[in-house]
Design a protein around this motif. Sequence first.
Motif, PDB file in Angstrom:
ATOM      1  N   GLU A  44      46.499  88.445  19.741  1.00 44.67           N
ATOM      2  CA  GLU A  44      48.224  88.474  19.485  1.00 44.67           C
ATOM      3  C   GLU A  44      48.433  90.267  19.279  1.00 44.67           C
ATOM      4  N   PRO A  45      49.382  90.895  19.891  1.00 43.34           N
ATOM      5  CA  PRO A  45      49.814  92.180  19.710  1.00 43.34           C
ATOM      6  C   PRO A  45      50.369  92.466  18.342  1.00 43.34           C
ATOM      7  N   VAL A  46      50.000  91.877  17.110  1.00 37.78           N
ATOM      8  CA  VAL A  46      50.825  92.015  15.831  1.00 37.78           C
ATOM      9  C   VAL A  46      50.290  93.367  14.937  1.00 37.78           C
ATOM     10  N   THR A  47      51.054  93.853  14.277  1.00 35.76           N
ATOM     11  CA  THR A  47      50.630  94.742  13.361  1.00 35.76           C
ATOM     12  C   THR A  47      50.815  94.279  11.872  1.00 35.76           C
ATOM     13  N   ARG A  48      50.174  94.990  10.798  1.00 33.69           N
ATOM     14  CA  ARG A  48      50.299  94.542   9.530  1.00 33.69           C
ATOM     15  C   ARG A  48      51.945  94.489   9.307  1.00 33.69           C
ATOM     16  N   HIS A  49      52.604  95.291   9.645  1.00 32.39           N
ATOM     17  CA  HIS A  49      54.142  95.096   9.169  1.00 32.39           C
ATOM     18  C   HIS A  49      54.848  93.906   9.720  1.00 32.39           C
ATOM     19  N   ASP A  50      54.164  93.632  11.217  1.00 33.41           N
ATOM     20  CA  ASP A  50      54.745  92.341  11.694  1.00 33.41           C
ATOM     21  C   ASP A  50      54.421  91.292  10.822  1.00 33.41           C
ATOM     22  N   VAL A  51      53.374  91.079  10.389  1.00 33.11           N
ATOM     23  CA  VAL A  51      52.745  89.918   9.609  1.00 33.11           C
ATOM     24  C   VAL A  51      53.384  90.041   8.174  1.00 33.11           C
ATOM     25  N   GLU A  52      53.582  91.371   7.560  1.00 29.47           N
ATOM     26  CA  GLU A  52      54.465  91.191   6.410  1.00 29.47           C
ATOM     27  C   GLU A  52      55.762  90.834   6.473  1.00 29.47           C
ATOM     28  N   PHE A  53      56.294  91.193   7.418  1.00 26.94           N
ATOM     29  CA  PHE A  53      57.803  90.935   7.822  1.00 26.94           C
ATOM     30  C   PHE A  53      58.053  89.265   7.992  1.00 26.94           C
ATOM     31  N   LEU A  54      57.135  88.772   8.798  1.00 24.70           N
ATOM     32  CA  LEU A  54      56.971  87.212   8.683  1.00 24.70           C
ATOM     33  C   LEU A  54      56.753  86.574   7.505  1.00 24.70           C
ATOM     34  N   ILE A  55      55.839  87.130   6.577  1.00 24.83           N
ATOM     35  CA  ILE A  55      55.637  86.405   5.369  1.00 24.83           C
ATOM     36  C   ILE A  55      56.850  86.544   4.588  1.00 24.83           C
ATOM     37  N   ASP A  56      57.421  87.761   4.650  1.00 30.31           N
ATOM     38  CA  ASP A  56      58.609  87.872   3.792  1.00 30.31           C
ATOM     39  C   ASP A  56      59.874  86.845   4.004  1.00 30.31           C
ATOM     40  N   LEU A  57      59.738  86.427   5.404  1.00 32.67           N
ATOM     41  CA  LEU A  57      60.935  85.548   5.861  1.00 32.67           C
ATOM     42  C   LEU A  57      60.566  84.059   5.212  1.00 32.67           C
ATOM     43  N   ILE A  58      59.584  83.792   5.041  1.00 31.56           N
ATOM     44  CA  ILE A  58      59.120  82.485   4.527  1.00 31.56           C
ATOM     45  C   ILE A  58      58.463  82.069   3.045  1.00 31.56           C
ATOM     46  N   ASP A  59      58.323  83.433   2.502  1.00 30.57           N
ATOM     47  CA  ASP A  59      57.493  83.271   1.340  1.00 30.57           C
ATOM     48  C   ASP A  59      58.397  82.750   0.112  1.00 30.57           C
ATOM     49  N   ASP A  60      58.396  81.603  -0.384  1.00 29.37           N
ATOM     50  CA  ASP A  60      59.392  80.890  -1.243  1.00 29.37           C
ATOM     51  C   ASP A  60      58.968  81.499  -2.596  1.00 29.37           C
TER      52      ASP A  60
END
Length: 148
Positions: A44-60
């Motif tokens: 997957e062409p993801v960066t650390r920033h991409d992953v942190e953004f996705l986590i922020d979206l769903i981190d309760d």
Amino acid sequence: MPHQALQTPTAAWEGRDTFDLFDSDRDGQLSADEVLLGLTVMGEPVTRHDVEFLIDLIDDDGDGRITRANFDRLRERAPAPFYSGELLYGRFGADVLDIRSLSRYLLERGLRFTRAQVGAFLRNLHPDGLTRLPRERYAAFVRAYRDA
């Protein structure tokens, strides 16, 4: 979950989903590093920033870690990044994915993980807990990941 000997490469992932395979420290939660490492190995062409953004979206609870329920919600909301990976053996430069070849590949992508993190990830993928993943087992892992 203890590792079991295999009859076929795909048997290693029976009963284990992508969350389990990414959870290399087996604490029941995914860190940004575990998600980034898992997705990168999937091509997957993801960066650390991409992953942190996705986590922020769903981190309760705001702890920066993903529970299984969070991960399932993430896959429902953003399925595309989880399915477009390619087999990367040619890029690893070896027929066996090991700590050295995976670490080199990650560094070429600008991603720094410790030997311990890379080793834990590979041991979690290998049914016998080894840090060397043959091409056939890696290909089976990618297929299981894509079919999940």
